[in-house]
Design a protein around this motif. Structure first.
Motif, mmCIF file in Angstrom:
data_model
loop_
_atom_site.group_PDB
_atom_site.id
_atom_site.type_symbol
_atom_site.label_atom_id
_atom_site.label_comp_id
_atom_site.label_asym_id
_atom_site.label_seq_id
_atom_site.Cartn_x
_atom_site.Cartn_y
_atom_site.Cartn_z
ATOM 1 N N GLU A 125 0.822 -1.207 0.000
ATOM 2 C CA GLU A 125 0.000 0.000 0.000
ATOM 3 C C GLU A 125 0.858 1.260 0.000
ATOM 4 O O GLU A 125 1.838 1.355 0.744
ATOM 5 C CB GLU A 125 -0.906 0.034 1.241
ATOM 6 C CG GLU A 125 -2.059 -0.936 1.196
ATOM 7 C CD GLU A 125 -1.640 -2.340 1.589
ATOM 8 O OE1 GLU A 125 -2.488 -3.226 1.570
ATOM 9 O OE2 GLU A 125 -0.452 -2.543 1.912
ATOM 10 N N PRO A 126 0.484 2.244 -0.810
ATOM 11 C CA PRO A 126 1.203 3.531 -0.757
ATOM 12 C C PRO A 126 0.861 4.260 0.539
ATOM 13 O O PRO A 126 -0.208 4.044 1.126
ATOM 14 C CB PRO A 126 0.658 4.283 -1.971
ATOM 15 C CG PRO A 126 -0.694 3.693 -2.215
ATOM 16 C CD PRO A 126 -0.591 2.251 -1.813
ATOM 17 N N PHE A 127 1.736 5.122 0.975
ATOM 18 C CA PHE A 127 1.498 5.905 2.190
ATOM 19 C C PHE A 127 0.298 6.822 1.994
ATOM 20 O O PHE A 127 0.158 7.493 0.981
ATOM 21 C CB PHE A 127 2.740 6.736 2.515
ATOM 22 C CG PHE A 127 2.514 7.778 3.573
ATOM 23 C CD1 PHE A 127 2.275 7.404 4.886
ATOM 24 C CD2 PHE A 127 2.523 9.126 3.255
ATOM 25 C CE1 PHE A 127 2.063 8.373 5.870
ATOM 26 C CE2 PHE A 127 2.318 10.097 4.223
ATOM 27 C CZ PHE A 127 2.088 9.712 5.543
ATOM 28 N N THR A 128 -0.589 6.836 2.996
ATOM 29 C CA THR A 128 -1.761 7.709 2.957
ATOM 30 C C THR A 128 -1.612 8.778 4.029
ATOM 31 O O THR A 128 -1.664 8.469 5.225
ATOM 32 C CB THR A 128 -3.064 6.922 3.209
ATOM 33 O OG1 THR A 128 -3.162 5.842 2.284
ATOM 34 C CG2 THR A 128 -4.277 7.819 3.079
ATOM 35 N N PRO A 129 -1.419 10.043 3.635
ATOM 36 C CA PRO A 129 -1.305 11.111 4.640
ATOM 37 C C PRO A 129 -2.647 11.369 5.321
ATOM 38 O O PRO A 129 -3.710 10.963 4.828
ATOM 39 C CB PRO A 129 -0.844 12.319 3.823
ATOM 40 C CG PRO A 129 -1.251 12.027 2.420
ATOM 41 C CD PRO A 129 -1.241 10.537 2.266
ATOM 42 N N SER A 130 -2.585 12.059 6.435
ATOM 43 C CA SER A 130 -3.792 12.255 7.250
ATOM 44 C C SER A 130 -4.875 13.057 6.544
ATOM 45 O O SER A 130 -6.066 12.883 6.822
ATOM 46 C CB SER A 130 -3.426 12.932 8.568
ATOM 47 O OG SER A 130 -2.831 14.195 8.325
ATOM 48 N N ASP A 131 -4.479 13.949 5.616
ATOM 49 C CA ASP A 131 -5.465 14.806 4.956
ATOM 50 C C ASP A 131 -6.008 14.202 3.654
ATOM 51 O O ASP A 131 -6.757 14.858 2.933
ATOM 52 C CB ASP A 131 -4.878 16.189 4.678
ATOM 53 C CG ASP A 131 -3.647 16.136 3.778
ATOM 54 O OD1 ASP A 131 -3.069 15.039 3.611
ATOM 55 O OD2 ASP A 131 -3.266 17.192 3.230
ATOM 56 N N LYS A 132 -5.652 12.976 3.350
ATOM 57 C CA LYS A 132 -6.126 12.330 2.132
ATOM 58 C C LYS A 132 -7.106 11.204 2.457
ATOM 59 O O LYS A 132 -6.911 10.446 3.400
ATOM 60 C CB LYS A 132 -4.955 11.760 1.331
ATOM 61 C CG LYS A 132 -3.950 12.806 0.847
ATOM 62 C CD LYS A 132 -4.576 13.756 -0.167
ATOM 63 C CE LYS A 132 -3.541 14.741 -0.686
ATOM 64 N NZ LYS A 132 -4.143 15.713 -1.637
ATOM 65 N N SER A 133 -8.154 11.094 1.641
ATOM 66 C CA SER A 133 -9.157 10.046 1.846
ATOM 67 C C SER A 133 -9.022 8.895 0.854
ATOM 68 O O SER A 133 -9.748 7.898 0.967
ATOM 69 C CB SER A 133 -10.571 10.640 1.726
ATOM 70 O OG SER A 133 -10.814 11.555 2.772
ATOM 71 N N ASP A 134 -8.115 9.030 -0.105
ATOM 72 C CA ASP A 134 -7.953 7.973 -1.112
ATOM 73 C C ASP A 134 -7.603 6.646 -0.433
ATOM 74 O O ASP A 134 -6.660 6.557 0.358
ATOM 75 C CB ASP A 134 -6.828 8.335 -2.087
ATOM 76 C CG ASP A 134 -7.154 9.561 -2.922
ATOM 77 O OD1 ASP A 134 -8.327 9.973 -2.909
ATOM 78 O OD2 ASP A 134 -6.247 10.117 -3.560
ATOM 79 N N GLY A 135 -8.385 5.627 -0.761
ATOM 80 C CA GLY A 135 -8.117 4.298 -0.225
ATOM 81 C C GLY A 135 -8.621 4.056 1.186
ATOM 82 O O GLY A 135 -8.478 2.956 1.709
ATOM 83 N N ARG A 136 -9.213 5.053 1.795
ATOM 84 C CA ARG A 136 -9.708 4.877 3.166
ATOM 85 C C ARG A 136 -11.110 4.263 3.224
ATOM 86 O O ARG A 136 -11.338 3.339 4.000
ATOM 87 C CB ARG A 136 -9.668 6.200 3.932
ATOM 88 C CG ARG A 136 -8.241 6.694 4.225
ATOM 89 C CD ARG A 136 -8.270 7.959 5.074
ATOM 90 N NE ARG A 136 -6.946 8.524 5.291
ATOM 91 C CZ ARG A 136 -6.153 8.241 6.333
ATOM 92 N NH1 ARG A 136 -6.562 7.369 7.235
ATOM 93 N NH2 ARG A 136 -4.971 8.821 6.463
ATOM 94 N N PRO A 137 -12.086 4.759 2.423
ATOM 95 C CA PRO A 137 -13.422 4.140 2.476
ATOM 96 C C PRO A 137 -13.425 2.745 1.840
ATOM 97 O O PRO A 137 -12.573 2.428 0.997
ATOM 98 C CB PRO A 137 -14.299 5.102 1.663
ATOM 99 C CG PRO A 137 -13.486 6.336 1.475
ATOM 100 C CD PRO A 137 -12.069 5.914 1.518
ATOM 101 N N LYS A 138 -14.397 1.950 2.248
ATOM 102 C CA LYS A 138 -14.620 0.606 1.691
ATOM 103 C C LYS A 138 -13.372 -0.273 1.796
ATOM 104 O O LYS A 138 -13.032 -1.022 0.889
ATOM 105 C CB LYS A 138 -15.108 0.705 0.234
ATOM 106 C CG LYS A 138 -16.440 1.425 0.111
ATOM 107 C CD LYS A 138 -16.987 1.373 -1.292
ATOM 108 C CE LYS A 138 -18.348 2.063 -1.368
ATOM 109 N NZ LYS A 138 -18.936 1.995 -2.729
ATOM 110 N N TRP A 139 -12.720 -0.141 2.920
ATOM 111 C CA TRP A 139 -11.539 -0.941 3.233
ATOM 112 C C TRP A 139 -11.968 -2.128 4.089
ATOM 113 O O TRP A 139 -13.098 -2.150 4.597
ATOM 114 C CB TRP A 139 -10.541 -0.050 3.980
ATOM 115 C CG TRP A 139 -9.242 -0.701 4.318
ATOM 116 C CD1 TRP A 139 -8.233 -1.037 3.477
ATOM 117 C CD2 TRP A 139 -8.794 -1.071 5.629
ATOM 118 N NE1 TRP A 139 -7.187 -1.603 4.174
ATOM 119 C CE2 TRP A 139 -7.505 -1.636 5.504
ATOM 120 C CE3 TRP A 139 -9.373 -0.989 6.907
ATOM 121 C CZ2 TRP A 139 -6.780 -2.110 6.590
ATOM 122 C CZ3 TRP A 139 -8.660 -1.453 7.987
ATOM 123 C CH2 TRP A 139 -7.376 -2.014 7.822
ATOM 124 N N SER A 140 -11.121 -3.104 4.253
ATOM 125 C CA SER A 140 -11.469 -4.273 5.068
ATOM 126 C C SER A 140 -10.269 -4.749 5.861
ATOM 127 O O SER A 140 -9.259 -5.152 5.278
ATOM 128 C CB SER A 140 -11.971 -5.417 4.180
ATOM 129 O OG SER A 140 -12.067 -6.623 4.925
#
Length: 200
Positions: free
Chosen positions: A160-175
């Motif tokens: 997984e690429p790093f997700t910064p705190s202000d980004k929502s990409d890849g956060r919803p519909k996760w498992s």
């Protein structure tokens, strides 16, 4: 005859005592089952307690309610039954996005730190930076669940690429279940959770 009865009583008493010990309730498992975190989110509830402390001594406590303000910064201290020789992955997830009744965006990924040596979470690899709870108004209380997995094969190369705190990409519909399966993490070894609700 009296001797035999005494022996039988002692043996039976020992069996009953052992049985009581075996069925003693685990508060972590009980809380996770009570709030349907397991088996809905994870197949098996963790046995160990993950101690989660925020600023000013605020703690998660197996289903207590915290405010948005109290949980807006990542925990200042995490601890769990651990080994200094092992590596761990810590996850925080919200299965109630946008609400528990209508969880069409669930799960929402809030925080992932992998390759944590022992309890040194600051030395782990941040996969998703901490995104504080911010449930929409009118959606009721959300469960914010923190889990710890031991990495059975040591360090992991996470894709997984790093997700910064202000980004929502890849956060919803996760498992979290699929994430654990992908990296062969097994069942969580420790956990905790708290509720947050926006009322205004």
């Amino acid at each position: 005859m009296y001797f035999l009865k005494s022996v039988v009583f002692v043996i039976c008493g020992s069996i009953l005592y052992s049985s009581c010990l075996a069925t003693e309730h685990n508060p972590v498992i009980d809380a996770f089952n009570r709030e349907a975190i397991s088996p809905d989110l994870i197949p098996k509830a963790p046995e160990g307690l993950l101690t989660v402390q925020f600023e000013k001594g605020i703690k998660a406590n197996l289903g207590n309610t915290l405010s948005i303000e109290q949980s807006k910064k990542k925990p200042v201290d995490l601890s769990w039954p651990s080994s200094q020789e092992a590596f761990y992955t810590v996850v925080m997830t919200d299965p109630d996005a946008p609400s528990r009744r209508n969880a069409t965006f669930a799960e929402f990924k809030h925080w992932i730190v992998g390759n944590v040596p022992g309890l040194k979470i600051n030395e782990g690899k941040i996969i998703a930076d901490y995104r504080p709870p911010s449930p929409p108004k009118g959606t009721g209380p959300h469960r914010y669940i923190l889990l710890v997995f031991v990495q059975p094969r040591g360090k992991i190369t996470f894709k997984e690429p790093f997700t910064p705190s202000d980004k929502s990409d890849g956060r919803p519909k996760w498992s979290v279940k699929k994430f654990a399966q992908e990296y062969d993490l097994g069942d969580p070894v420790a956990g905790n959770f708290f509720f947050v609700e926006r009322k205004k």
